[in-house]
Write an enzyme that holds these catalytic residues in place. Structure first.
Site, mmCIF file in Angstrom:
data_model
loop_
_atom_site.group_PDB
_atom_site.id
_atom_site.type_symbol
_atom_site.label_atom_id
_atom_site.label_comp_id
_atom_site.label_asym_id
_atom_site.label_seq_id
_atom_site.Cartn_x
_atom_site.Cartn_y
_atom_site.Cartn_z
ATOM 1 N N ARG A 36 0.838 -1.203 0.000
ATOM 2 C CA ARG A 36 0.000 0.000 0.000
ATOM 3 C C ARG A 36 0.877 1.259 0.000
ATOM 4 O O ARG A 36 1.586 1.513 0.989
ATOM 5 C CB ARG A 36 -0.865 -0.006 1.271
ATOM 6 N N ALA A 87 -7.548 5.311 9.102
ATOM 7 C CA ALA A 87 -8.455 6.426 8.813
ATOM 8 C C ALA A 87 -9.456 6.683 9.940
ATOM 9 O O ALA A 87 -9.990 7.796 10.058
ATOM 10 C CB ALA A 87 -9.190 6.166 7.501
ATOM 11 N N HIS A 107 -9.474 9.822 12.234
ATOM 12 C CA HIS A 107 -9.978 11.144 11.889
ATOM 13 C C HIS A 107 -11.463 11.339 12.158
ATOM 14 O O HIS A 107 -11.943 12.460 12.102
ATOM 15 C CB HIS A 107 -9.647 11.434 10.420
ATOM 16 N N ASP A 117 -14.490 6.519 22.226
ATOM 17 C CA ASP A 117 -15.285 6.187 23.409
ATOM 18 C C ASP A 117 -14.861 4.852 24.023
ATOM 19 O O ASP A 117 -14.943 4.674 25.243
ATOM 20 C CB ASP A 117 -16.773 6.149 23.059
ATOM 21 N N GLU A 152 -1.084 6.593 20.529
ATOM 22 C CA GLU A 152 -1.515 6.598 19.128
ATOM 23 C C GLU A 152 -0.278 6.707 18.234
ATOM 24 O O GLU A 152 0.568 7.579 18.461
ATOM 25 C CB GLU A 152 -2.433 7.810 18.925
ATOM 26 N N HIS A 204 1.201 6.736 14.129
ATOM 27 C CA HIS A 204 0.994 6.786 12.681
ATOM 28 C C HIS A 204 2.331 6.641 11.982
ATOM 29 O O HIS A 204 3.332 7.238 12.407
ATOM 30 C CB HIS A 204 0.345 8.108 12.266
ATOM 31 N N LEU A 205 2.321 5.872 10.923
ATOM 32 C CA LEU A 205 3.553 5.681 10.154
ATOM 33 C C LEU A 205 3.971 6.986 9.497
ATOM 34 O O LEU A 205 5.144 7.362 9.506
ATOM 35 C CB LEU A 205 3.324 4.597 9.093
ATOM 36 N N ARG A 236 -6.429 14.802 7.256
ATOM 37 C CA ARG A 236 -5.668 13.893 8.135
ATOM 38 C C ARG A 236 -5.057 14.625 9.337
ATOM 39 O O ARG A 236 -4.471 14.006 10.217
ATOM 40 C CB ARG A 236 -4.541 13.212 7.353
#
Ligand code: DQA
Length: 148
Positions: free
Chosen positions: A17, A76, A79, A86, A97, A99-100, A110
């Site tokens: 990807r 995704a 976002h 929750d 958290e 993210h690459l 984003r």
């Protein structure tokens, strides 16, 4: 110490990807590296990937009480998923958290994370090394050298 390691939608496609953005490693490669790092620090990793919001939420509900923290790349869902957010607040699981890519340096949609306000922190833009950074943070915190 036990950590949940969750990856959200489309992260099963890592390696093929958009490799210019997400790198050439597969998710299995990354999980192996994260598990090795965690094992070196005496920690156990429980990993899970789903393309479904509910699958991730069910996994958190099932395992949060037996875990000491969670490293999550929500993809995704980052976002817009109030439901995933929750699940983090409902279970109270300590969450980092990851993210690459550097989401703040990409398309405007984003830039905003609905997860970040309920996470301890966010790591973005360091590729798969970001997951290792998160493991090391949990490890150091557990050993008392850092406090949240
Ligand atoms: C991502 C960034 C998200 O915006 C995107 O939807 C992803 C991957 C990252 O790791 O950089 O699926 O979370």
């Amino acid at each position: 110490m036990k950590l949940l390691f969750l990856n959200g939608p489309n992260l099963n496609l890592l390696g093929t990807r958009e490799p210019d953005i997400y790198g050439h490693e597969s998710l299995n490669d990354i999980v192996d590296v994260v598990r090795e790092r965690a094992t070196q620090s005496g920690m156990v990793i429980l990993d899970f990937q789903s393309n479904h919001e509910g699958g991730l939420i069910d996994f958190i509900h099932e395992h949060a009480s037996s875990a000491d923290g969670m490293i999550i790349n929500p993809g995704a869902l980052t976002h817009y998923s109030i439901a995933l957010r929750d699940a983090i607040t409902a279970t109270g699981i300590a969450t980092v958290e990851v993210h690459l890519s550097n989401i703040h340096h990409r398309e405007p949609f984003r830039h905003h994370s609905v997860i970040a306000p309920v996470a301890i922190g966010q790591i973005a833009g360091f590729g798969s090394y970001g997951y290792v950074m998160a493991v090391d943070w949990f490890s150091d915190m557990h050993q008392g050298s850092k406090k949240p």
